[in-house]
Design a protein around this motif. Structure first.
Motif, short mmCIF file in Angstrom:
data_model
loop_
_atom_site.label_atom_id
_atom_site.label_comp_id
_atom_site.label_asym_id
_atom_site.label_seq_id
_atom_site.Cartn_x
_atom_site.Cartn_y
_atom_site.Cartn_z
N ASP A 62 0.81 -1.21 0.00
CA ASP A 62 0.00 0.00 0.00
C ASP A 62 0.85 1.27 0.00
OD1 ASP A 62 -2.42 -1.64 2.04
OD2 ASP A 62 -2.67 -0.99 -0.03
N ALA A 63 1.93 1.25 0.79
CA ALA A 63 2.73 2.47 0.96
C ALA A 63 3.89 2.52 -0.01
CB ALA A 63 3.26 2.54 2.40
N MET A 64 4.13 3.72 -0.54
CA MET A 64 5.26 3.95 -1.43
C MET A 64 5.93 5.26 -1.06
SD MET A 64 3.92 2.53 -5.12
CE MET A 64 5.60 2.43 -5.80
N TYR A 65 7.23 5.34 -1.39
CA TYR A 65 8.05 6.46 -0.93
C TYR A 65 9.03 6.91 -2.02
CZ TYR A 65 6.84 4.10 3.47
OH TYR A 65 6.18 3.48 4.49
N TRP A 66 9.40 8.17 -1.97
CA TRP A 66 10.51 8.68 -2.76
C TRP A 66 11.53 9.32 -1.82
CZ3 TRP A 66 12.20 7.83 -7.44
CH2 TRP A 66 11.31 7.40 -8.43
N TYR A 67 12.80 8.91 -2.03
CA TYR A 67 13.90 9.47 -1.25
C TYR A 67 14.93 10.06 -2.21
CZ TYR A 67 12.27 6.56 2.66
OH TYR A 67 11.51 5.98 3.64
N ARG A 68 15.66 11.00 -1.67
CA ARG A 68 16.78 11.57 -2.41
C ARG A 68 18.05 11.25 -1.64
NH1 ARG A 68 17.89 17.48 -4.88
NH2 ARG A 68 20.14 17.52 -4.54
N GLN A 69 19.10 10.86 -2.38
CA GLN A 69 20.38 10.57 -1.74
C GLN A 69 21.47 11.34 -2.46
OE1 GLN A 69 21.83 6.46 -1.85
NE2 GLN A 69 22.66 6.73 0.21
N ASP A 70 22.21 12.16 -1.72
CA ASP A 70 23.33 12.90 -2.26
C ASP A 70 24.62 12.21 -1.80
OD1 ASP A 70 21.07 15.28 -1.66
OD2 ASP A 70 22.14 15.39 -3.58
N PRO A 71 25.73 12.42 -2.51
CA PRO A 71 26.99 11.72 -2.18
C PRO A 71 27.36 11.86 -0.70
CG PRO A 71 27.23 12.89 -4.24
CD PRO A 71 25.88 13.28 -3.70
N GLY A 72 27.59 10.72 -0.07
CA GLY A 72 28.00 10.72 1.33
C GLY A 72 26.90 11.09 2.29
N SER A 78 6.47 -0.32 1.15
CA SER A 78 6.46 -1.11 2.38
C SER A 78 5.12 -1.80 2.55
CB SER A 78 6.78 -0.27 3.61
OG SER A 78 5.73 0.58 3.94
N GLY A 79 5.21 -2.95 3.22
CA GLY A 79 4.02 -3.75 3.43
C GLY A 79 3.26 -3.32 4.66
N ASP A 80 2.34 -4.16 5.09
CA ASP A 80 1.49 -3.84 6.24
C ASP A 80 1.96 -4.61 7.47
OD1 ASP A 80 -1.19 -5.90 4.90
OD2 ASP A 80 0.70 -6.45 5.82
N ARG A 81 1.12 -4.61 8.49
CA ARG A 81 1.50 -5.21 9.77
C ARG A 81 1.85 -6.69 9.61
NH1 ARG A 81 -2.90 -4.60 14.35
NH2 ARG A 81 -2.60 -2.45 13.70
N ARG A 82 1.21 -7.38 8.67
CA ARG A 82 1.47 -8.80 8.50
C ARG A 82 2.90 -9.06 8.07
NH1 ARG A 82 -3.38 -9.79 4.48
NH2 ARG A 82 -2.67 -7.70 3.95
N SER A 83 3.47 -8.14 7.31
CA SER A 83 4.86 -8.29 6.85
C SER A 83 5.79 -7.40 7.67
CB SER A 83 4.97 -7.93 5.37
OG SER A 83 4.60 -6.58 5.16
N TYR A 84 5.29 -6.96 8.84
CA TYR A 84 6.09 -6.14 9.75
C TYR A 84 6.60 -4.87 9.08
CZ TYR A 84 5.80 -10.41 12.43
OH TYR A 84 5.34 -11.50 13.09
N TYR A 85 5.83 -4.38 8.14
CA TYR A 85 6.13 -3.09 7.52
C TYR A 85 7.48 -3.06 6.82
CZ TYR A 85 2.36 -1.78 10.67
OH TYR A 85 1.18 -1.70 11.35
N GLU A 86 7.96 -4.21 6.37
CA GLU A 86 9.26 -4.23 5.72
C GLU A 86 9.26 -3.32 4.50
OE1 GLU A 86 10.67 -8.74 6.92
OE2 GLU A 86 9.93 -8.33 4.91
N GLN A 87 10.31 -2.51 4.40
CA GLN A 87 10.41 -1.55 3.31
C GLN A 87 11.50 -2.01 2.34
OE1 GLN A 87 12.24 2.48 3.86
NE2 GLN A 87 10.24 3.25 3.20
#
Lengths: 112, 114
Positions: free
Chosen positions: B30-40, B94-103
């Motif tokens: 259900d949940a989806m995310y966007w992250y930004r990663q800069d060097p270091g 990430s999943g729900d409570r059944r999958s322990y919210y693994e991302q």
């Protein structure tokens, strides 16, 4: 404000040694604490995770130790290998929202 | 073969152009995310979505926009308003409570704006 503080920033370990990375948090509403391994140019891969009702979790050479009262958790890599050389991130999930907060990462180098 | 796909792997754009990064997952999360990663740097949250047609701003949402019309898809648009768009962009779900919210994360898109 950094919700999860990670140390050290970099770590050099001899092959066969133990690598230890530490994280600390303040928000007692966090309910899930994963560790990720990231190789250059790749996305982070989920390595191992723990919930706050458990004090230790072991998977192969990787162990998470969790101290709820101190609000600290750590990753131990036993018998470290050159292939373990990567950046490691700790994270914590908010209990109220499905949002994750990440540490700033530790660059691990295992010397042969 | 379950997982998260991001395309393209490398993207080059001229300054002033909008660009859209694709993210698709077949994990039924259900949940989806966007992250930004800069060097270091660590991962900084841009936007996240708990369910279809709903999303929330993260810590660095300015200059970015998202949509969540389908459960499987969460595209990110980097607009010309983003002052420093060159970075490594990571999508996750990430999943729900059944999958322990693994991302889980996708392989990332490296965006270079010149």
């Amino acid at each position: 404000q950094q919700q999860v503080k990670q140390s050290p920033q970099s770590l050099i370990v001899q092959k066969g040694g133990i690598s230890i990375i530490n994280c600390a948090y303040e928000n007692t509403a966090f309910d899930y604490f994963p560790w990720y391994q990231q190789f250059p140019g790749k996305g982070p891969a989920l390595l191992i995770a723990i919930r706050p009702d458990v004090s230790e979790k072991k998977e192969g050479r990787f162990t998470i130790s969790f101290n709820k009262s101190a609000k600290q958790f750590s990753l131990h890599i036993m018998d470290s290998q050159p292939g373990d050389s990567a950046t490691y991130f700790c994270a914590a999930k908010s209990g109220a929202r499905n949002q994750f907060y990440f540490g700033t990462g530790t660059s691990l180098t295992v010397i042969p | 073969d379950g997982g998260i796909t991001q395309s393209p792997k490398y993207l080059f754009r001229k300054e002033g152009q909008n660009v859209t990064l694709s993210c698709e997952q077949n994990l039924n999360h259900d949940a989806m995310y966007w992250y930004r990663q800069d060097p270091g740097q660590g991962l900084r949250l841009i936007y996240y979505s708990q369910i279809v047609n709903d999303f929330q701003k993260g810590d660095i949402a300015e200059g970015y926009s998202v949509s969540r019309e389908k459960k499987e898809s969460f595209p990110l648009t980097v607009t010309s308003a983003q002052k420093n768009p060159t970075a490594f962009y990571l999508c996750a779900s990430s999943g729900d409570r059944r999958s322990y919210y693994e991302q889980y994360f996708g392989p990332g898109t490296r965006l270079t704006v010149t």
